[in-house]
Design an enzyme around this catalytic site. Structure first.
Site, mmCIF file in Angstrom:
data_model
loop_
_atom_site.group_PDB
_atom_site.id
_atom_site.type_symbol
_atom_site.label_atom_id
_atom_site.label_comp_id
_atom_site.label_asym_id
_atom_site.label_seq_id
_atom_site.Cartn_x
_atom_site.Cartn_y
_atom_site.Cartn_z
ATOM 1 N N TYR A 15 39.807 43.904 34.228
ATOM 2 C CA TYR A 15 38.720 43.349 34.830
ATOM 3 C C TYR A 15 38.313 42.000 34.593
ATOM 4 C CZ TYR A 15 34.266 43.604 37.663
ATOM 5 O OH TYR A 15 33.222 43.347 38.245
ATOM 6 N N LYS A 19 38.287 38.537 36.961
ATOM 7 C CA LYS A 19 37.268 37.951 37.339
ATOM 8 C C LYS A 19 37.407 36.462 36.818
ATOM 9 C CE LYS A 19 35.500 41.070 39.520
ATOM 10 N NZ LYS A 19 35.778 40.998 41.039
#
Length: 116
Positions: A15, A19
């Site tokens: 994750y 990002k």
């Protein structure tokens, strides 16, 4: 984007990496689109009560809601209003990078939670 692009945390490998990629992509697009006067803004929200919480906890609504116990997180409308604000600035103004959190969140690690 997400604050996860700015501060990584344990078990956030994929994750946080994704990002950070969004952040780098935004920066590169801003450079490539500069001659065309096209604005690129990367908005990085912190704790936000969205359907992602359900996905993150594999559909467990109690566990998803427990993350926000004791404070008021951001909501989708908060982020949408910020996007609208950035998109409607005068043509000569661009917010390049914006980190937004609820008032109870200092960063990815520090929250003020009231006893419930």
């Amino acid at each position: 984007g997400s604050t996860a692009a700015k501060e990584v945390y344990a078990s956030g490998n994929a994750y946080c990496a994704s990002k950070r990629a969004v952040d780098a992509f935004s920066q590169a697009m801003r450079i490539d689109l500069l001659p065309y006067k096209i604005k690129v803004t990367c908005i990085n929200p912190g704790a936000a009560d969205t359907e992602f919480s359900l996905v993150r906890f594999k559909g467990d609504p109690e566990k998803a809601k427990s993350v926000y116990k004791g404070y008021t997180p951001l909501y989708a409308d908060d982020v949408a209003n910020t996007i609208y604000y950035c998109a409607t600035l005068p043509p000569h103004v661009c917010i390049n990078d914006l980190v937004m959190t609820c008032t109870a969140q200092a960063n990815n690690f520090y929250f003020y939670k009231e006893e419930v």
